[in-house]
Design a protein around this motif. Structure first.
Motif, PDB file in Angstrom:
ATOM      1  N   ARG A 104       0.811  -1.221   0.000  1.00  0.00           N
ATOM      2  CA  ARG A 104       0.000   0.000   0.000  1.00  0.00           C
ATOM      3  C   ARG A 104       0.848   1.276   0.000  1.00  0.00           C
ATOM      4  O   ARG A 104       0.367   2.336  -0.406  1.00  0.00           O
ATOM      5  CB  ARG A 104      -0.940   0.006   1.211  1.00  0.00           C
ATOM      6  N   THR A 105       2.085   1.195   0.475  1.00  0.00           N
ATOM      7  CA  THR A 105       2.865   2.421   0.676  1.00  0.00           C
ATOM      8  C   THR A 105       4.198   2.443  -0.060  1.00  0.00           C
ATOM      9  O   THR A 105       4.803   3.507  -0.202  1.00  0.00           O
ATOM     10  CB  THR A 105       3.148   2.619   2.176  1.00  0.00           C
ATOM     11  N   LEU A 106       4.675   1.318  -0.518  1.00  0.00           N
ATOM     12  CA  LEU A 106       6.036   1.228  -1.041  1.00  0.00           C
ATOM     13  C   LEU A 106       6.246   2.079  -2.287  1.00  0.00           C
ATOM     14  O   LEU A 106       7.346   2.609  -2.502  1.00  0.00           O
ATOM     15  CB  LEU A 106       6.391  -0.234  -1.332  1.00  0.00           C
ATOM     16  N   ARG A 107       5.220   2.216  -3.112  1.00  0.00           N
ATOM     17  CA  ARG A 107       5.384   3.028  -4.320  1.00  0.00           C
ATOM     18  C   ARG A 107       5.772   4.469  -3.972  1.00  0.00           C
ATOM     19  O   ARG A 107       6.615   5.065  -4.641  1.00  0.00           O
ATOM     20  CB  ARG A 107       4.102   3.012  -5.152  1.00  0.00           C
ATOM     21  N   ASP A 108       5.142   5.037  -2.947  1.00  0.00           N
ATOM     22  CA  ASP A 108       5.473   6.406  -2.543  1.00  0.00           C
ATOM     23  C   ASP A 108       6.935   6.498  -2.120  1.00  0.00           C
ATOM     24  O   ASP A 108       7.626   7.471  -2.443  1.00  0.00           O
ATOM     25  CB  ASP A 108       4.583   6.848  -1.380  1.00  0.00           C
TER      26      ASP A 108
END
Length: 250
Positions: free
Chosen positions: A14-18
């Motif tokens: 959920r957060t790794l792309r950011d």
């Protein structure tokens, strides 16, 4: 100067792309990016493989079971080949595109072993609104008796220092970041410099920011760490830092 940036992941889809986008956007490009994944069961590895070509050979990763976040960070330290090592957690991201340039500038001039800066916290439903600003500007080594440390996500330290004094002590479940900074800054008196800049945006809800159980464990481990290193303190002194934290939220 080459930087090693380490991200530890576990089910971080959920957060790794950011996190990864904020690294790719950096104006300073002499870095290696190391991801240590704890054998995620979601799409984390798919995202890592998707982004790998965009790093053009600067990214390495490993995915295997570990003994917790600090064990994973130590694996990243062992893989690092840069002059300076920093950690960017998988639910955090750089606040601006010139953070790594500011890190390198912080090491310029008079020799220092490490630099640190500011960070801020956001809620997961609004990443643009600051709900707590953590400034490291007031930090002084003597404040560690009160359990205060510079913002660890903003801490960049020479690899040679970790080689000499060691990495994270995995016997601590939640306060190994405090222990390593106490060991480096207070016990071994490494030379540090504060950089007046907001380095990292952090989502609220990490292991050290949620619930009375976490607070109780932090207090217990801080007392153990202080005793181990011969630093005189007590529960009352360690509790005073929470008054200061209220001002950060205000």
């Amino acid at each position: 100067m080459k930087l090693s940036i380490i991200t530890v992941t576990y089910n971080s889809e959920r957060t790794l792309r950011d996190t990864m986008e904020s690294i790719l956007s950096q104006t300073f490009q002499d870095f290696e990016y190391i991801i240590v994944d704890g054998a995620s069961k979601d799409a984390t590895l798919d995202i890592i493989r998707e982004y790998e070509p965009r790093f053009q050979g600067k990214m390495r990763y490993v995915s295997e079971p570990d003994k917790g976040i600090y064990d994973a960070m130590n694996k990243g330290f062992a893989m690092a080949t840069g002059d300076v090592i920093g950690i960017l957690n998988s639910d955090d991201f750089f606040t601006s595109d010139d953070v790594l340039l500011a890190v390198v500038d912080g090491f310029a001039g008079e020799y220092v072993d490490a630099v640190y800066a500011d960070i801020h916290y956001v809620n997961t439903d609004d990443l643009t609104k600051c709900v707590r600003y953590y400034s490291s500007s007031v930090f002084r080594p003597w404040m560690m008796r009160f359990g205060m440390i510079p913002a660890h996500p903003s801490f960049y330290c020479r690899k040679a220092v970790y080689d000499q004094y060691g990495s994270f002590d995995t016997t601590y479940r939640i306060a190994a970041d405090f222990e390593i900074l106490l060991r480096l800054i207070f016990i071994h008196r490494i030379r540090t410099r504060y950089v007046k800049k907001d380095f990292v945006t952090m989502r609220l809800g990490g292991a050290s920011t949620t619930g009375y159980g976490s607070w109780s464990l932090i207090m217990k481990e801080h007392l153990q760490i202080m005793k181990r290193h011969g630093v005189v303190t007590n529960r009352f002194l360690l509790s005073l830092r929470y008054i200061y934290k209220l001002f950060e939220f205000l």
